[in-house]
Design an enzyme around this catalytic site. Structure first.
Site, PDB file in Angstrom:
ATOM      1  N   HIS A   1      -3.706   0.567  -4.832  1.00 37.46           N
ATOM      2  CA  HIS A   1      -2.968  -0.557  -5.413  1.00 37.46           C
ATOM      3  C   HIS A   1      -3.201  -0.541  -6.917  1.00 37.46           C
ATOM      4  O   HIS A   1      -4.338  -0.497  -7.363  1.00 37.46           O
ATOM      5  CB  HIS A   1      -3.481  -1.884  -4.853  1.00 37.46           C
ATOM      6  CG  HIS A   1      -3.223  -2.059  -3.400  1.00 37.46           C
ATOM      7  ND1 HIS A   1      -2.156  -2.767  -2.917  1.00 37.46           N
ATOM      8  CD2 HIS A   1      -3.881  -1.599  -2.330  1.00 37.46           C
ATOM      9  CE1 HIS A   1      -2.182  -2.723  -1.602  1.00 37.46           C
ATOM     10  NE2 HIS A   1      -3.222  -2.028  -1.213  1.00 37.46           N
TER      11      HIS A   1
ATOM     12  N   TYR B   1      -8.133 -10.868   2.177  1.00 36.72           N
ATOM     13  CA  TYR B   1      -9.421 -10.275   2.571  1.00 36.72           C
ATOM     14  C   TYR B   1     -10.282  -9.885   1.377  1.00 36.72           C
ATOM     15  O   TYR B   1     -11.484  -9.632   1.517  1.00 36.72           O
ATOM     16  CB  TYR B   1      -9.228  -9.062   3.502  1.00 36.72           C
ATOM     17  CG  TYR B   1      -8.467  -7.899   2.899  1.00 36.72           C
ATOM     18  CD1 TYR B   1      -9.033  -7.072   1.927  1.00 36.72           C
ATOM     19  CD2 TYR B   1      -7.167  -7.628   3.303  1.00 36.72           C
ATOM     20  CE1 TYR B   1      -8.330  -6.014   1.381  1.00 36.72           C
ATOM     21  CE2 TYR B   1      -6.445  -6.572   2.766  1.00 36.72           C
ATOM     22  CZ  TYR B   1      -7.040  -5.772   1.802  1.00 36.72           C
ATOM     23  OH  TYR B   1      -6.327  -4.744   1.254  1.00 36.72           O
ATOM     24  N   GLU B   2      -9.670  -9.838   0.177  1.00 34.23           N
ATOM     25  CA  GLU B   2     -10.465  -9.524  -1.014  1.00 34.23           C
ATOM     26  C   GLU B   2     -11.317 -10.716  -1.439  1.00 34.23           C
ATOM     27  O   GLU B   2     -12.151 -10.599  -2.330  1.00 34.23           O
ATOM     28  CB  GLU B   2      -9.550  -9.114  -2.167  1.00 34.23           C
ATOM     29  CG  GLU B   2      -8.829  -7.799  -1.937  1.00 34.23           C
ATOM     30  CD  GLU B   2      -7.854  -7.471  -3.057  1.00 34.23           C
ATOM     31  OE1 GLU B   2      -8.280  -6.868  -4.054  1.00 34.23           O
ATOM     32  OE2 GLU B   2      -6.664  -7.824  -2.928  1.00 34.23           O
TER      33      GLU B   2
ATOM     34  N   SER C   1       0.824  -1.215   0.000  1.00 33.41           N
ATOM     35  CA  SER C   1       0.000   0.000   0.000  1.00 33.41           C
ATOM     36  C   SER C   1       0.851   1.255   0.000  1.00 33.41           C
ATOM     37  O   SER C   1       1.652   1.463   0.900  1.00 33.41           O
ATOM     38  CB  SER C   1      -0.871   0.073   1.258  1.00 33.41           C
ATOM     39  OG  SER C   1      -1.692  -1.029   1.362  1.00 33.41           O
TER      40      SER C   1
ATOM     41  N   HIS D   1      -4.874  -9.621  -1.909  1.00 31.79           N
ATOM     42  CA  HIS D   1      -5.033  -9.824  -0.476  1.00 31.79           C
ATOM     43  C   HIS D   1      -6.062 -10.918  -0.205  1.00 31.79           C
ATOM     44  O   HIS D   1      -7.067 -11.017  -0.909  1.00 31.79           O
ATOM     45  CB  HIS D   1      -5.511  -8.539   0.200  1.00 31.79           C
ATOM     46  CG  HIS D   1      -4.543  -7.400   0.093  1.00 31.79           C
ATOM     47  ND1 HIS D   1      -4.565  -6.517  -0.954  1.00 31.79           N
ATOM     48  CD2 HIS D   1      -3.522  -7.016   0.897  1.00 31.79           C
ATOM     49  CE1 HIS D   1      -3.597  -5.626  -0.790  1.00 31.79           C
ATOM     50  NE2 HIS D   1      -2.940  -5.908   0.323  1.00 31.79           N
TER      51      HIS D   1
ATOM     52  N   HIS E   1      -7.879   3.835   6.571  1.00 28.77           N
ATOM     53  CA  HIS E   1      -7.031   3.490   5.430  1.00 28.77           C
ATOM     54  C   HIS E   1      -6.335   4.750   4.900  1.00 28.77           C
ATOM     55  O   HIS E   1      -5.190   4.692   4.466  1.00 28.77           O
ATOM     56  CB  HIS E   1      -7.871   2.823   4.344  1.00 28.77           C
ATOM     57  CG  HIS E   1      -7.082   2.331   3.161  1.00 28.77           C
ATOM     58  ND1 HIS E   1      -6.037   1.427   3.289  1.00 28.77           N
ATOM     59  CD2 HIS E   1      -7.172   2.617   1.840  1.00 28.77           C
ATOM     60  CE1 HIS E   1      -5.523   1.190   2.084  1.00 28.77           C
ATOM     61  NE2 HIS E   1      -6.198   1.901   1.186  1.00 28.77           N
TER      62      HIS E   1
ATOM     63  N   MET F   1      -2.108  -7.147   6.895  1.00 28.36           N
ATOM     64  CA  MET F   1      -3.044  -8.094   6.272  1.00 28.36           C
ATOM     65  C   MET F   1      -2.460  -8.742   5.021  1.00 28.36           C
ATOM     66  O   MET F   1      -3.191  -9.104   4.101  1.00 28.36           O
ATOM     67  CB  MET F   1      -4.343  -7.363   5.923  1.00 28.36           C
ATOM     68  CG  MET F   1      -4.963  -6.608   7.092  1.00 28.36           C
ATOM     69  SD  MET F   1      -6.403  -5.663   6.567  1.00 28.36           S
ATOM     70  CE  MET F   1      -6.655  -4.582   7.989  1.00 28.36           C
ATOM     71  N   SER F   2      -1.144  -8.855   4.968  1.00 34.74           N
ATOM     72  CA  SER F   2      -0.530  -9.401   3.749  1.00 34.74           C
ATOM     73  C   SER F   2       0.745 -10.149   4.103  1.00 34.74           C
ATOM     74  O   SER F   2       0.912 -10.625   5.226  1.00 34.74           O
ATOM     75  CB  SER F   2      -0.219  -8.255   2.784  1.00 34.74           C
ATOM     76  OG  SER F   2       0.814  -7.424   3.295  1.00 34.74           O
TER      77      SER F   2
ATOM     78  N   ALA G   1       2.543  -2.037   4.327  1.00 39.08           N
ATOM     79  CA  ALA G   1       2.245  -1.058   5.365  1.00 39.08           C
ATOM     80  C   ALA G   1       1.707  -1.850   6.548  1.00 39.08           C
ATOM     81  O   ALA G   1       0.954  -2.806   6.359  1.00 39.08           O
ATOM     82  CB  ALA G   1       1.204  -0.068   4.871  1.00 39.08           C
TER      83      ALA G   1
ATOM     84  N   ASN H   1       0.963   3.427  11.047  1.00 38.81           N
ATOM     85  CA  ASN H   1       0.126   3.903  12.167  1.00 38.81           C
ATOM     86  C   ASN H   1       0.483   3.076  13.387  1.00 38.81           C
ATOM     87  O   ASN H   1       1.050   1.986  13.256  1.00 38.81           O
ATOM     88  CB  ASN H   1      -1.358   3.691  11.824  1.00 38.81           C
ATOM     89  CG  ASN H   1      -1.674   2.234  11.503  1.00 38.81           C
ATOM     90  OD1 ASN H   1      -1.408   1.776  10.384  1.00 38.81           O
ATOM     91  ND2 ASN H   1      -2.189   1.499  12.459  1.00 38.81           N
TER      92      ASN H   1
HETATM   93  N1  HPA Z   1      -3.573  -3.343  11.288  1.00 39.91           N
HETATM   94  C1  HPA Z   1      -3.640  -4.207  10.252  1.00 39.91           C
HETATM   95  N2  HPA Z   1      -3.189  -3.917   9.060  1.00 39.91           N
HETATM   96  C2  HPA Z   1      -2.629  -2.717   8.855  1.00 39.91           C
HETATM   97  C3  HPA Z   1      -2.526  -1.774   9.887  1.00 39.91           C
HETATM   98  C4  HPA Z   1      -3.031  -2.102  11.164  1.00 39.91           C
HETATM   99  O1  HPA Z   1      -2.974  -1.326  12.128  1.00 39.91           O
HETATM  100  N3  HPA Z   1      -1.913  -0.685   9.355  1.00 39.91           N
HETATM  101  C5  HPA Z   1      -1.654  -0.965   8.046  1.00 39.91           C
HETATM  102  N4  HPA Z   1      -2.084  -2.207   7.743  1.00 39.91           N
END
Ligand code: HPA
Length: 274
Positions: free
Chosen positions: A60, A84-85, A29, A82, A246, A210-211, A112, A234
């Site tokens: 993406h 989750y997709e 990302s 991903h 996001h 998540m990857s 990320a 973050n």
């Molecule tokens: N959690 C999960 N996935 C993420 C996060 C998070 O805080 N930040 C970027 N991808």
């Protein structure tokens, strides 16, 4: 994912190339800009490559870019698939199989991630020393094709120690303060609850995303040397008194983009035997 599908996709791409890539890059990302720096690029939209799924998340891009970066032949995924997709783990990792078939021997996987370790700050880069597969699935479930890798692949050194040292040395040389830590792969698409983050910290996680975990498992199975880099976009849920979006993830990765680009380019420039 059988051999035929992998070979089909690789042949489709190879047909339009004059030299074979040695290093694969998976750009997470907000980090896809690295592919824009590839010289004499040949690009393939995922939707045009046989058997490739199509990327659906904003931020993406969804193409393979092949060419020269810092004097090395690379193949970059500008955007990834991903779990989750709704893709299967095999679909998520199909491009890794194809890049291996095309001849890469090493792969740099980026993402990320949220910082679980309280000594981290948004904008930090983290070298991944190890991971925890918390996705509840595994891309190697099912019959094993022995020509692709072993039934029970060792994961104790999946993040290549020499590459880690190489990256650390070059971070120091560039004056970058880079963290090292354990990446936890969650399925998403929800961000975590504060209680989940406390649990993941207790379990030894330093960052969460998540990857990456599926691609790294398949890279290990395929015998690729792996370097993993997280951009801490973050602090994970509950650490600061604010909610996660996001947009924040994309904004922070944009801020560290310059450091990230300098770092990865220097690693590629100086990477031995590729
Ligand atoms: N959690 C999960 N996935 C993420 C996060 C998070 O805080 N930040 C970027 N991808």
């Amino acid at each position: 994912m059988d051999q035929t599908m992998i070979k089909d996709a690789a042949a489709y791409i190879n047909d339009k190339l004059t030299s074979a890539p040695g290093i694969g890059l998976i750009l997470g990302s907000g980090l896809g800009v690295l592919a824009d720096e590839i010289e004499n690029p040949v690009s393939f939209a995922y939707k045009d490559i046989p058997h490739f799924p199509e990327s659906t998340v904003s931020g993406h891009k969804g193409q393979l870019v092949i060419g020269e970066l810092e004097g090395k032949q690379v193949i970059a995924m500008q955007g990834r698939f991903h779990y989750y997709e709704g893709y299967s783990m095999q679909q998520v990792t199909f491009p890794v199989r194809v890049m291996k078939e095309m001849g890469i021997d090493s792969i740099i996987v980026t993402n990320a991630a949220g910082g679980i370790n309280q000594s981290y700050s948004p904008g930090d880069l983290m070298l991944i020393t190890d991971h925890i597969n918390n996705m509840g699935d595994n891309p190697l479930l099912g019959p094993n094709d022995a020509s692709l890798g072993e039934r029970f692949p060792d994961m104790s050194q999946v993040y290549d120690k020499a590459y880690l040292q190489h990256a650390k040395d070059h971070a120091a040389a560039l004056g970058l303060n880079v963290q090292e830590g354990v990446y936890v792969g969650n399925s998403g698409p929800t961000y975590e609850t504060p209680a989940e983050i406390n649990m993941l910290r207790t379990l030894g996680g330093d960052a969460v995303g998540m990857s990456t975990v599926p691609e790294v498992i398949v890279s290990g199975h395929a015998g690729l040397r792996v370097l993993g880099i997280s951009c801490i976009s973050n602090m994970a849920a509950g650490i600061l008194d604010q909610s996660l979006t996001h947009d924040e993830v994309i904004e922070t990765t944009a801020q560290v983009r310059e450091d990230f680009l300098r770092f990865v380019k220097e690693i590629i420039r100086t990477l031995p035997n590729s």
